[in-house]
Design a protein around this motif. Structure first.
Motif, PDB file in Angstrom:
ATOM      1  N   THR A 125       0.919  -1.113   0.229  1.00 55.65           N
ATOM      2  CA  THR A 125       0.094  -0.012   0.025  1.00 55.65           C
ATOM      3  C   THR A 125       0.888   1.221   0.059  1.00 55.65           C
TER       4      THR A 125
ATOM      5  N   ARG B 279       1.667   4.761   1.141  1.00 56.52           N
ATOM      6  CA  ARG B 279       1.715   5.648   2.461  1.00 56.52           C
ATOM      7  C   ARG B 279       1.923   7.002   2.157  1.00 56.52           C
TER       8      ARG B 279
ATOM      9  N   SER C 143      -3.128   4.326  12.644  1.00 52.68           N
ATOM     10  CA  SER C 143      -4.073   4.310  11.607  1.00 52.68           C
ATOM     11  C   SER C 143      -3.695   5.330  10.671  1.00 52.68           C
ATOM     12  N   TYR C 144      -4.161   5.152   9.309  1.00 54.21           N
ATOM     13  CA  TYR C 144      -3.736   5.620   8.339  1.00 54.21           C
ATOM     14  C   TYR C 144      -4.748   6.648   7.792  1.00 54.21           C
ATOM     15  N   TRP C 145      -4.574   8.146   7.423  1.00 59.09           N
ATOM     16  CA  TRP C 145      -5.699   8.702   6.869  1.00 59.09           C
ATOM     17  C   TRP C 145      -5.185   9.689   5.740  1.00 59.09           C
ATOM     18  N   ALA C 146      -6.092   9.847   4.958  1.00 53.79           N
ATOM     19  CA  ALA C 146      -5.711  10.626   3.693  1.00 53.79           C
ATOM     20  C   ALA C 146      -5.023  11.932   3.865  1.00 53.79           C
TER      21      ALA C 146
ATOM     22  N   GLN D 203       0.250  10.302   3.433  1.00 57.15           N
ATOM     23  CA  GLN D 203      -0.720  10.117   4.509  1.00 57.15           C
ATOM     24  C   GLN D 203      -0.530  10.487   5.782  1.00 57.15           C
TER      25      GLN D 203
ATOM     26  N   GLY E  33     -11.583   9.015   4.461  1.00 60.36           N
ATOM     27  CA  GLY E  33     -10.065   9.548   4.421  1.00 60.36           C
ATOM     28  C   GLY E  33      -9.457   8.140   5.296  1.00 60.36           C
ATOM     29  N   TYR E  34     -10.283   7.245   5.524  1.00 56.97           N
ATOM     30  CA  TYR E  34      -9.401   6.137   6.368  1.00 56.97           C
ATOM     31  C   TYR E  34      -8.684   5.277   5.138  1.00 56.97           C
ATOM     32  N   CYS E  35      -7.509   5.124   5.553  1.00 60.34           N
ATOM     33  CA  CYS E  35      -6.564   4.282   4.703  1.00 60.34           C
ATOM     34  C   CYS E  35      -5.961   3.111   5.040  1.00 60.34           C
ATOM     35  N   GLY E  36      -6.361   2.898   6.506  1.00 64.73           N
ATOM     36  CA  GLY E  36      -6.066   1.425   6.944  1.00 64.73           C
ATOM     37  C   GLY E  36      -5.430   1.591   8.330  1.00 64.73           C
TER      38      GLY E  36
END
Length: 106
Positions: A2, A4, A58-61, A7, A40-43
């Protein structure tokens, strides 16, 4: 892998108490599902050791969406329980991903 780059990574370091474990597991599952449904949640990646030290990233846009998750009313309600029931301590670190790479065995 993925991508990142760019992010926002919200790093949550915590030390769990031994109390209220069933309640904690249910709340954690609910928060994981709620976070995944947010714009916006990315994982997310999470691990907890036998010493009860946990690391969740946690990853966000972008920053706006990471802050919206922080301010979500259900998330705020669970944070109050975290402080009173589930954690000895925790720390939150917010960073922008400026580089990423991965490797896995063939």
């Amino acid at each position: 892998m993925t991508e990142r780059l760019g992010q926002i990574a919200v790093i949550f370091l915590s030390v769990r108490t031994e109390a209220h474990d069933d309640d904690y597991q249910a709340a954690a599952a609910a928060m994981d599902a709620l976070a995944a449904a947010q714009p916006g949640y990315c994982g997310m990646e999470s691990a907890r050791g036998t010493d009860r030290l946990g690391i969740t990233v946690s990853y966000w846009a972008d920053e706006v969406q990471a802050k919206a998750w922080r301010d979500h009313p259900d998330h705020k309600r669970i944070r109050d329980l975290e402080r009173s029931h589930w954690y000895h301590r925790y720390e939150v670190i917010v960073a922008e991903v400026t580089r990423d790479y991965a490797w896995s065995a063939p």
